[in-house]
Design a protein around this motif. Structure first.
Motif, PDB file in Angstrom:
ATOM      1  N   ARG A   1      50.350 -76.131 -53.488  1.00 37.58           N
ATOM      2  CA  ARG A   1      49.763 -77.369 -53.011  1.00 37.58           C
ATOM      3  C   ARG A   1      48.712 -76.987 -51.975  1.00 37.58           C
ATOM      4  N   THR A   2      47.862 -77.929 -51.651  1.00 39.25           N
ATOM      5  CA  THR A   2      46.839 -77.644 -50.666  1.00 39.25           C
ATOM      6  C   THR A   2      47.339 -78.004 -49.273  1.00 39.25           C
ATOM      7  N   PHE A   3      46.989 -77.160 -48.319  1.00 38.94           N
ATOM      8  CA  PHE A   3      47.368 -77.397 -46.932  1.00 38.94           C
ATOM      9  C   PHE A   3      46.131 -77.590 -46.062  1.00 38.94           C
ATOM     10  N   SER A   4      45.077 -78.062 -46.685  1.00 35.30           N
ATOM     11  CA  SER A   4      43.811 -78.126 -45.960  1.00 35.30           C
ATOM     12  C   SER A   4      43.873 -79.065 -44.762  1.00 35.30           C
ATOM     13  N   THR A   5      44.841 -79.998 -44.742  1.00 37.10           N
ATOM     14  CA  THR A   5      44.913 -80.919 -43.601  1.00 37.10           C
ATOM     15  C   THR A   5      46.094 -80.624 -42.689  1.00 37.10           C
ATOM     16  N   ASN A   6      46.838 -79.566 -42.985  1.00 38.38           N
ATOM     17  CA  ASN A   6      47.990 -79.221 -42.158  1.00 38.38           C
ATOM     18  C   ASN A   6      47.622 -78.166 -41.119  1.00 38.38           C
ATOM     19  N   VAL A   7      48.326 -78.218 -39.998  1.00 37.59           N
ATOM     20  CA  VAL A   7      48.255 -77.115 -39.048  1.00 37.59           C
ATOM     21  C   VAL A   7      48.943 -75.905 -39.686  1.00 37.59           C
ATOM     22  N   MET A   8      48.334 -74.739 -39.545  1.00 38.43           N
ATOM     23  CA  MET A   8      48.935 -73.506 -40.049  1.00 38.43           C
ATOM     24  C   MET A   8      49.093 -72.529 -38.897  1.00 38.43           C
ATOM     25  N   GLY A   9      50.042 -71.629 -39.046  1.00 35.69           N
ATOM     26  CA  GLY A   9      50.310 -70.740 -37.925  1.00 35.69           C
ATOM     27  C   GLY A   9      50.887 -69.394 -38.328  1.00 35.69           C
TER      28      GLY A   9
ATOM     29  N   ILE B   1      42.906 -66.557 -34.627  1.00 32.58           N
ATOM     30  CA  ILE B   1      43.318 -67.209 -35.864  1.00 32.58           C
ATOM     31  C   ILE B   1      42.147 -67.994 -36.430  1.00 32.58           C
ATOM     32  N   SER B   2      42.022 -67.988 -37.744  1.00 31.11           N
ATOM     33  CA  SER B   2      40.969 -68.751 -38.407  1.00 31.11           C
ATOM     34  C   SER B   2      41.488 -69.187 -39.773  1.00 31.11           C
ATOM     35  N   ARG B   3      40.729 -70.035 -40.444  1.00 31.17           N
ATOM     36  CA  ARG B   3      41.174 -70.508 -41.764  1.00 31.17           C
ATOM     37  C   ARG B   3      39.979 -70.822 -42.638  1.00 31.17           C
ATOM     38  N   ASP B   4      40.226 -70.767 -43.938  1.00 29.60           N
ATOM     39  CA  ASP B   4      39.248 -71.152 -44.934  1.00 29.60           C
ATOM     40  C   ASP B   4      39.940 -72.163 -45.839  1.00 29.60           C
ATOM     41  N   ASN B   5      39.674 -73.432 -45.631  1.00 31.74           N
ATOM     42  CA  ASN B   5      40.382 -74.470 -46.376  1.00 31.74           C
ATOM     43  C   ASN B   5      40.038 -74.447 -47.866  1.00 31.74           C
ATOM     44  N   ALA B   6      38.835 -74.032 -48.193  1.00 30.24           N
ATOM     45  CA  ALA B   6      38.453 -73.950 -49.603  1.00 30.24           C
ATOM     46  C   ALA B   6      39.308 -72.922 -50.337  1.00 30.24           C
ATOM     47  N   LYS B   7      39.761 -71.908 -49.614  1.00 34.87           N
ATOM     48  CA  LYS B   7      40.589 -70.869 -50.213  1.00 34.87           C
ATOM     49  C   LYS B   7      42.063 -71.060 -49.901  1.00 34.87           C
ATOM     50  N   ASN B   8      42.381 -72.120 -49.156  1.00 32.31           N
ATOM     51  CA  ASN B   8      43.774 -72.378 -48.789  1.00 32.31           C
ATOM     52  C   ASN B   8      44.390 -71.156 -48.107  1.00 32.31           C
ATOM     53  N   THR B   9      43.615 -70.551 -47.222  1.00 30.80           N
ATOM     54  CA  THR B   9      43.996 -69.283 -46.608  1.00 30.80           C
ATOM     55  C   THR B   9      43.811 -69.345 -45.098  1.00 30.80           C
ATOM     56  N   VAL B  10      44.754 -68.725 -44.388  1.00 33.45           N
ATOM     57  CA  VAL B  10      44.650 -68.590 -42.940  1.00 33.45           C
ATOM     58  C   VAL B  10      44.653 -67.104 -42.606  1.00 33.45           C
ATOM     59  N   TYR B  11      43.928 -66.739 -41.556  1.00 29.30           N
ATOM     60  CA  TYR B  11      43.761 -65.336 -41.171  1.00 29.30           C
ATOM     61  C   TYR B  11      44.231 -65.122 -39.734  1.00 29.30           C
ATOM     62  N   LEU B  12      44.579 -63.887 -39.446  1.00 25.60           N
ATOM     63  CA  LEU B  12      44.884 -63.491 -38.073  1.00 25.60           C
ATOM     64  C   LEU B  12      44.204 -62.156 -37.811  1.00 25.60           C
TER      65      LEU B  12
END
Length: 121
Positions: free
Chosen positions: A27-35, A70-81
């Protein structure tokens, strides 16, 4: 079925850098906080960082402030550290997680399997 898959862990010398990635599927998490959290042997799981869905707001644990980003790319549904100036005490299994909400509610619903980071002195 929701899956969070971390990658990028490994062995690095003190002072070095690593970049962790967490790809979400199911599922997409583009609107959720990620951590990110981490857990060292014999210690409790520790909060590392979180990011809101716009990326406008970020939160960090005291032990990593100024060194981790921390950063994120919502188009890729990916979060980075991005982890810089690594210390031996950063050695732990790092876990990706998703907040149930699109604000920083600290209600973590999903977890990845973790990726090992080992920092040698």
């Amino acid at each position: 079925q929701v899956q969070l898959v971390e990658s990028g862990g490994g062995l690095v010398q003190a002072g070095g850098s690593l970049r962790l990635s967490c790809a979400a599927s199911g599922r997409t998490f583009s609107t959720n906080v990620m951590g990110w959290f981490r857990q060292a042997p014999g210690k409790e799981r520790e909060f590392v960082a979180a990011i809101t869905w716009t990326g406008r707001n970020t939160y960090y644990g005291d032990s990593v402030k100024g060194r981790f980003t921390i950063s994120r790319d919502n188009a890729k549904n990916t979060v980075y550290l991005q982890m810089n100036s690594l210390k031996p005490e950063d050695t732990a299994v790092y876990y990706c997680t998703v907040d149930r909400n699109n604000w920083y509610s600290k209600t973590w619903d999903y977890w990845g399997q973790g990726t090992q980071v080992t920092v040698s002195s």
